[in-house]
Design a protein around this motif. Structure first.
Motif, PDB file in Angstrom:
ATOM      1  N   VAL A  23      26.991 -41.835 -20.604  1.00 30.75           N
ATOM      2  CA  VAL A  23      26.803 -41.005 -19.411  1.00 30.75           C
ATOM      3  C   VAL A  23      25.372 -40.482 -19.325  1.00 30.75           C
ATOM      4  O   VAL A  23      24.767 -40.458 -18.244  1.00 30.75           O
ATOM      5  N   ASP A  24      24.786 -40.087 -20.448  1.00 33.39           N
ATOM      6  CA  ASP A  24      23.405 -39.571 -20.426  1.00 33.39           C
ATOM      7  C   ASP A  24      22.392 -40.663 -20.091  1.00 33.39           C
ATOM      8  O   ASP A  24      21.238 -40.352 -19.761  1.00 33.39           O
ATOM      9  N   ASP A  25      22.791 -41.941 -20.204  1.00 32.41           N
ATOM     10  CA  ASP A  25      21.879 -43.048 -19.903  1.00 32.41           C
ATOM     11  C   ASP A  25      21.965 -43.504 -18.442  1.00 32.41           C
ATOM     12  O   ASP A  25      21.197 -44.384 -18.033  1.00 32.41           O
ATOM     13  N   LEU A  26      22.889 -42.926 -17.687  1.00 33.82           N
ATOM     14  CA  LEU A  26      23.012 -43.325 -16.282  1.00 33.82           C
ATOM     15  C   LEU A  26      21.728 -43.002 -15.533  1.00 33.82           C
ATOM     16  O   LEU A  26      21.080 -41.981 -15.806  1.00 33.82           O
ATOM     17  N   PRO A  27      21.330 -43.843 -14.572  1.00 30.89           N
ATOM     18  CA  PRO A  27      20.157 -43.510 -13.739  1.00 30.89           C
ATOM     19  C   PRO A  27      20.354 -42.147 -13.065  1.00 30.89           C
ATOM     20  O   PRO A  27      21.484 -41.757 -12.740  1.00 30.89           O
ATOM     21  N   ASP A  28      19.248 -41.426 -12.833  1.00 34.06           N
ATOM     22  CA  ASP A  28      19.317 -40.071 -12.298  1.00 34.06           C
ATOM     23  C   ASP A  28      20.053 -39.988 -10.960  1.00 34.06           C
ATOM     24  O   ASP A  28      20.676 -38.972 -10.661  1.00 34.06           O
ATOM     25  N   PHE A  29      19.944 -41.037 -10.156  1.00 34.49           N
ATOM     26  CA  PHE A  29      20.537 -40.956  -8.821  1.00 34.49           C
ATOM     27  C   PHE A  29      22.062 -41.083  -8.848  1.00 34.49           C
ATOM     28  O   PHE A  29      22.723 -40.864  -7.836  1.00 34.49           O
ATOM     29  N   ILE A  30      22.618 -41.455 -10.004  1.00 28.95           N
ATOM     30  CA  ILE A  30      24.072 -41.521 -10.122  1.00 28.95           C
ATOM     31  C   ILE A  30      24.556 -40.208 -10.741  1.00 28.95           C
ATOM     32  O   ILE A  30      24.585 -40.044 -11.959  1.00 28.95           O
ATOM     33  N   SER A  31      24.863 -39.278  -9.882  1.00 26.14           N
ATOM     34  CA  SER A  31      25.301 -37.946 -10.296  1.00 26.14           C
ATOM     35  C   SER A  31      26.663 -37.663  -9.667  1.00 26.14           C
ATOM     36  O   SER A  31      27.225 -38.499  -8.959  1.00 26.14           O
ATOM     37  N   ALA A  32      27.163 -36.450  -9.918  1.00 25.11           N
ATOM     38  CA  ALA A  32      28.476 -36.091  -9.353  1.00 25.11           C
ATOM     39  C   ALA A  32      28.417 -35.949  -7.840  1.00 25.11           C
ATOM     40  O   ALA A  32      29.420 -36.147  -7.155  1.00 25.11           O
ATOM     41  N   THR A  33      27.245 -35.602  -7.300  1.00 24.03           N
ATOM     42  CA  THR A  33      27.155 -35.257  -5.879  1.00 24.03           C
ATOM     43  C   THR A  33      26.150 -36.095  -5.088  1.00 24.03           C
ATOM     44  O   THR A  33      26.001 -35.883  -3.894  1.00 24.03           O
ATOM     45  N   GLY A  34      25.442 -37.031  -5.748  1.00 22.75           N
ATOM     46  CA  GLY A  34      24.438 -37.817  -5.035  1.00 22.75           C
ATOM     47  C   GLY A  34      25.020 -38.961  -4.223  1.00 22.75           C
ATOM     48  O   GLY A  34      24.899 -38.962  -2.983  1.00 22.75           O
ATOM     49  N   PRO A  35      25.675 -39.933  -4.854  1.00 22.55           N
ATOM     50  CA  PRO A  35      26.294 -41.004  -4.068  1.00 22.55           C
ATOM     51  C   PRO A  35      27.339 -40.415  -3.124  1.00 22.55           C
ATOM     52  O   PRO A  35      28.036 -39.467  -3.478  1.00 22.55           O
ATOM     53  N   LYS A  36      27.464 -40.986  -1.949  1.00 22.60           N
ATOM     54  CA  LYS A  36      28.412 -40.393  -0.997  1.00 22.60           C
ATOM     55  C   LYS A  36      29.871 -40.656  -1.358  1.00 22.60           C
ATOM     56  O   LYS A  36      30.756 -39.948  -0.875  1.00 22.60           O
ATOM     57  N   GLN A  37      30.100 -41.661  -2.199  1.00 21.63           N
ATOM     58  CA  GLN A  37      31.475 -41.950  -2.605  1.00 21.63           C
ATOM     59  C   GLN A  37      31.496 -42.538  -4.012  1.00 21.63           C
ATOM     60  O   GLN A  37      30.525 -43.136  -4.466  1.00 21.63           O
ATOM     61  N   TYR A  38      32.633 -42.373  -4.673  1.00 21.24           N
ATOM     62  CA  TYR A  38      32.996 -43.186  -5.824  1.00 21.24           C
ATOM     63  C   TYR A  38      34.266 -43.944  -5.444  1.00 21.24           C
ATOM     64  O   TYR A  38      35.036 -43.501  -4.575  1.00 21.24           O
ATOM     65  N   ALA A  39      34.487 -45.084  -6.085  1.00 20.76           N
ATOM     66  CA  ALA A  39      35.650 -45.906  -5.740  1.00 20.76           C
ATOM     67  C   ALA A  39      36.184 -46.575  -6.992  1.00 20.76           C
ATOM     68  O   ALA A  39      35.426 -46.832  -7.947  1.00 20.76           O
ATOM     69  N   VAL A  40      37.481 -46.832  -7.001  1.00 20.32           N
ATOM     70  CA  VAL A  40      38.095 -47.563  -8.117  1.00 20.32           C
ATOM     71  C   VAL A  40      39.010 -48.642  -7.553  1.00 20.32           C
ATOM     72  O   VAL A  40      39.618 -48.466  -6.491  1.00 20.32           O
ATOM     73  N   ALA A  41      39.092 -49.766  -8.275  1.00 18.25           N
ATOM     74  CA  ALA A  41      39.980 -50.872  -7.908  1.00 18.25           C
ATOM     75  C   ALA A  41      41.020 -51.041  -9.001  1.00 18.25           C
ATOM     76  O   ALA A  41      40.713 -50.912 -10.189  1.00 18.25           O
ATOM     77  N   PHE A  42      42.250 -51.310  -8.591  1.00 18.34           N
ATOM     78  CA  PHE A  42      43.348 -51.492  -9.546  1.00 18.34           C
ATOM     79  C   PHE A  42      43.824 -52.937  -9.551  1.00 18.34           C
ATOM     80  O   PHE A  42      43.687 -53.647  -8.547  1.00 18.34           O
TER      81      PHE A  42
END
Length: 294
Positions: A23-42
């Motif tokens: 998680v600490d290695d994620l790019p800065d722009f991938i935060s809890a509130t930056g991207p407008k959505q998160y999505a998961v596929a099952f």
């Protein structure tokens, strides 16, 4: 090496044990509130609370509630730990809460808690003018290679028979619509695109990500002098495809509303960790998680 579909238990173990380390290695722009959505596929569709709504095998969840004018009001995830909990237990931590459109609570169902076959984030971003991503897929490279290798008696370039006739389905990884050499070729193309952006366009911040079955190239500069609107992205598509002969996916590159695989998420179809890479010599065999039982 393992090149197969991950089990439900392996998916859960990955997100519980290994993913938190990255998680600490994620790019800065991938935060809890930056991207407008998160999505998961099952892998299998999971019911939602409202009876008349069809079961879902892919869900998008906004990171912010918005008012009628579209302005942000309340964040759905207070930290990336919340995003992680949503990934591990999507039904139990659905940001839609008790809404009738939220995933049904697995505790009241006979069906097990769904596990994500894939985790995505939205390229559309609240805090950046753009996240520009160029998609290069090994499957497309394999199809072109097969078409060049097989005689004209195979008419359908997209048919499985074409790949079979070219021997691609029998090559490692057996049964997949590409060979390892096609994945390696996609990686080489990803670094060629990086060189084009850095040498010809003066890009200062770029990233190449192994996506499991190809690569994603990112331009991370945010200079407002560069306008990566829809028209600019169409021009970029033509440039890469026709001038540089790079087999990109023009649909993904042109559409800023797409979702992309989350770096350090698990590509469950091939048991590989999606991850930034530094060299075209990257060995995809090194991307198998520790939790995968080979």
């Amino acid at each position: 090496m393992t090149w197969r579909q991950a089990t439900r238990e392996e998916i859960y173990a990955y997100y519980a044990e290994e993913f938190p380390r990255y998680v600490d290695d994620l790019p800065d722009f991938i935060s809890a509130t930056g991207p407008k959505q998160y999505a998961v596929a099952f892998r299998e569709a999971h019911p939602v609370r409202k009876d008349e709504v069809p079961d879902k095998d892919f869900i998008r969840r906004d990171t912010w509630q918005t008012d009628p004018s579209g302005d942000r009001t309340t964040a759905e995830f207070s930290s990336f730990e919340d995003v992680g909990e949503f990934i591990r237990h999507p039904a139990r931590n659905d940001p839609l809460g008790r809404s009738e459109f939220a995933l049904a609570d697995p505790e009241v169902l006979e069906q097990p808690d769904p596990r994500p076959d894939a985790v995505y984030y939205a390229l559309d971003h609240w805090e950046r003018p753009w996240v520009l991503l160029v998609d290069i897929d090994a499957k497309e490279i394999a199809r072109e290679r097969a078409a060049d290798a097989v005689s004209d008696d195979v008419d359908d370039r997209n048919d499985e028979a074409l790949l079979d006739a070219a021997g691609i389905l029998d090559a490692e990884p057996t049964g997949y619509p590409y060979a390892f050499e096609d994945v390696d070729q996609a990686i080489e193309y990803g670094f060629e695109v990086r060189d084009i952006f850095e040498d010809d366009f003066g890009a200062e911040e770029t990233m190449v990500v192994y996506s499991g079955q190809g690569v994603h190239f990112y331009l991370l500069d945010t200079d407002p002098a560069h306008r990566y609107d829809e028209q600019s992205r169409e021009v970029l598509n033509d440039l890469l495809l026709e001038t540089y002969d790079i087999p990109i996916d023009p649909v993904v590159t042109a559409d800023r509303r797409r979702v992309a695989r989350l770096p350090y998420s698990l590509h469950a179809d091939v048991c590989s960790i999606v991850q930034p890479i530094e060299s075209p010599a990257f060995d995809v065999r090194s991307a198998t998680p520790e939790v995968i039982d080979e």
